[in-house]
Design an enzyme around this catalytic site. Structure first.
Site, PDB file in Angstrom:
ATOM      1  N   LYS A  35      54.880  41.177  61.415  1.00  0.00           N
ATOM      2  CA  LYS A  35      54.890  42.113  62.464  1.00  0.00           C
ATOM      3  C   LYS A  35      54.260  43.375  61.949  1.00  0.00           C
ATOM      4  O   LYS A  35      54.230  43.506  60.700  1.00  0.00           O
ATOM      5  CB  LYS A  35      56.350  42.071  63.086  1.00  0.00           C
ATOM      6  CG  LYS A  35      57.310  42.765  61.993  1.00  0.00           C
ATOM      7  CD  LYS A  35      58.741  42.709  62.670  1.00  0.00           C
ATOM      8  CE  LYS A  35      59.749  43.106  61.762  1.00  0.00           C
ATOM      9  NZ  LYS A  35      60.941  43.428  62.052  1.00  0.00           N
ATOM     10  N   TYR A 261      50.138  75.142  51.793  1.00  0.00           N
ATOM     11  CA  TYR A 261      50.790  75.718  52.856  1.00  0.00           C
ATOM     12  C   TYR A 261      52.385  76.404  52.496  1.00  0.00           C
ATOM     13  O   TYR A 261      52.898  75.474  51.883  1.00  0.00           O
ATOM     14  CB  TYR A 261      51.070  74.776  54.050  1.00  0.00           C
ATOM     15  CG  TYR A 261      49.649  74.458  54.929  1.00  0.00           C
ATOM     16  CD1 TYR A 261      48.922  75.478  55.439  1.00  0.00           C
ATOM     17  CD2 TYR A 261      49.173  73.373  55.108  1.00  0.00           C
ATOM     18  CE1 TYR A 261      47.791  75.290  56.168  1.00  0.00           C
ATOM     19  CE2 TYR A 261      48.126  72.888  55.983  1.00  0.00           C
ATOM     20  CZ  TYR A 261      47.301  74.077  56.484  1.00  0.00           C
ATOM     21  OH  TYR A 261      46.288  73.700  56.967  1.00  0.00           O
TER      22      TYR A 261
HETATM   23  C1  PLP Z   1      64.192  39.100  63.688  1.00  0.00           C
HETATM   24  C2  PLP Z   1      63.495  39.421  62.243  1.00  0.00           C
HETATM   25  N1  PLP Z   1      63.621  38.380  61.362  1.00  0.00           N
HETATM   26  C3  PLP Z   1      63.058  38.652  59.942  1.00  0.00           C
HETATM   27  C4  PLP Z   1      62.678  39.664  59.686  1.00  0.00           C
HETATM   28  C5  PLP Z   1      62.503  40.112  58.240  1.00  0.00           C
HETATM   29  O1  PLP Z   1      63.433  40.817  57.700  1.00  0.00           O
HETATM   30  P1  PLP Z   1      63.182  41.142  56.031  1.00  0.00           P
HETATM   31  O2  PLP Z   1      61.868  41.940  56.284  1.00  0.00           O
HETATM   32  O3  PLP Z   1      64.207  42.063  55.745  1.00  0.00           O
HETATM   33  O4  PLP Z   1      62.987  39.736  55.322  1.00  0.00           O
HETATM   34  C6  PLP Z   1      62.817  40.734  60.637  1.00  0.00           C
HETATM   35  C7  PLP Z   1      62.558  42.175  59.976  1.00  0.00           C
HETATM   36  O5  PLP Z   1      62.936  43.322  60.392  1.00  0.00           O
HETATM   37  C8  PLP Z   1      63.242  40.652  61.914  1.00  0.00           C
HETATM   38  O6  PLP Z   1      63.286  41.576  62.758  1.00  0.00           O
END
Ligand code: PLP
Length: 368
Positions: A35, A261
């Site tokens: 993601k 700045y």
């Molecule tokens: C539903 C879900 N599964 C897995 C993960 C993976 O988590 P991590 O990046 O801590 O391994 C996430 C990330 O936030 C998540 O939202």
């Protein structure tokens, strides 16, 4: 488009493959969480590398992200980690995305869209076991919901949850796992056996083998970002991301001159000051001014004064520096390394946020 600015994120796909191989337990599937454009690393390229190294599924937060992977030719199963946004169901199912489901409304929308698809649609029931973000709550209500899923004509392919404290609290994680397994056992007693039960994020994958179940679901760790407390590097994960730029201007300034700045940095001696074309519009946070360091010619130098929208200044003291010298903001140069976690510590956040926040304006180059 031709690139003229020297600022770039380089992603080492061999590091991604190494991390996936290290993380995947024998006999257990690995779903690579890609993601947020692969935590800023480039979702499609990371997905391909992860699949080459043994991942069998991918995970995304948004339908749009899943569709984007399909457009890039990725055919592997993709789990959408929250319910499909209302109105997206038909397109998501037509693209073969696997939905998560946990509300009656969500199930209704899915069932309607699945009817039009004309083939069995597998779904993953998400149970809220204590994170309290999304998922069916309370866990005791999940078996009845599972029955509704089956009655709606959908295939109960997965059962899963998400841990809240796997990086820091073993007892809390055990309790969340216990709640999930209680649901699994209740389903079994009714003859419902989802093929894929899963829970483990990166921290749980590394720390708690009892959470591996049928599939692990790491995100941060596949990028070599530390899931917490230094467990990533100790486990042998390799950071995949290098964020670099180059010096575009060099000035010799006298003691007492103040920089950028607000004039919040004053030279305590004559110094060479370098300008670097990276700013907060690229995700290099303004608050890193007067706190962070960068690497030039293998030496750490202070980010001097306020980080501006497109550029920052570096106090190089009496060191030699020239226009065109490589500047590393995150990553290794010589025997020095600046980690995402180091920048995160200056900002009171975690490495995840540093890499995920690198702006779209910074091109991603994939090597390895
Ligand atoms: C539903 C879900 N599964 C897995 C993960 C993976 O988590 P991590 O990046 O801590 O391994 C996430 C990330 O936030 C998540 O939202």
């Amino acid at each position: 488009m031709t690139r003229y600015r020297p600022t770039v994120v380089e992603v080492d796909l061999e590091a991604i493959r190494h991390n996936v191989r290290l993380l995947k337990p024998p006999g257990v599937e690995l779903l690579a969480v890609v993601k947020a454009d692969g935590y800023g690393h480039g979702a499609a390229e990371v997905a391909r590398a992860a699949l080459e190294a043994g991942a069998t599924r991918l995970g995304v937060a948004l339908v749009e992200e899943g569709l984007g992977l399909r457009e890039r030719g990725i055919a592997a199963p993709i789990l959408v980690l929250s319910e499909l946004s209302r109105g997206s169901e038909k397109e998501a199912l037509a693209a073969g995305l696997t939905p998560s489901v946990y509300t009656d409304d969500g199930l209704g929308g899915l069932a309607e869209a699945a009817g039009a698809i004309g083939r069995p649609v597998g779904v993953h029931l998400k149970v809220d076991t204590g994170m309290h973000r999304v998922g069916r709550w309370p866990p005791q209500a999940a078996p009845a919901f599972a029955r509704s899923i089956v009655e709606a004509g959908l295939v109960l392919e997965g059962l899963w949850t998400h841990f809240a404290v796997a990086d820091e609290d073993e007892a809390g994680t055990r309790e969340q796992l216990r709640r999930l397994l209680e649901v699994r056992d209740a389903l079994r007693a009714e003859g419902l056996e989802p093929a894929c039960v899963h829970a483990a994020n990166s921290a749980a994958t590394i720390r708690f083998p009892q959470t591996h179940l049928d599939l692990v679901r790491p995100g941060a760790a596949i990028y070599g970002v530390d899931p917490g407390g230094g467990i990533g590097p100790r486990f042998g994960l390799r950071p995949a991301l290098t964020w670099r730029s180059a010096v575009t201007m060099v000035k010799r300034l006298p003691v007492g001159e103040r920089l950028s700045y607000g004039w919040r940095y004053e030279l305590e001696r004559d110094a060479t000051v370098a300008t670097v074309p990276v700013g907060y519009a690229d995700g290099y946070r303004r608050a890193l001014g007067n706190r962070a360091e960068v690497l030039i010619r293998g030496v750490r130098h202070a980010v001097a004064g306020t980080v501006t929208m497109d550029q920052l200044l570096v106090d190089c003291g009496d060191r030699e520096v020239a226009v065109g010298d490589e500047v590393v903001l995150v990553g290794a140069q010589g025997d020095q390394r600046i980690t995402a976690e180091e920048l995160a510590a200056h900002l009171g956040t975690i490495g995840y946020e540093i890499v995920a926040a690198i702006g779209e304006r910074v091109p991603r180059e994939h090597v390895g």
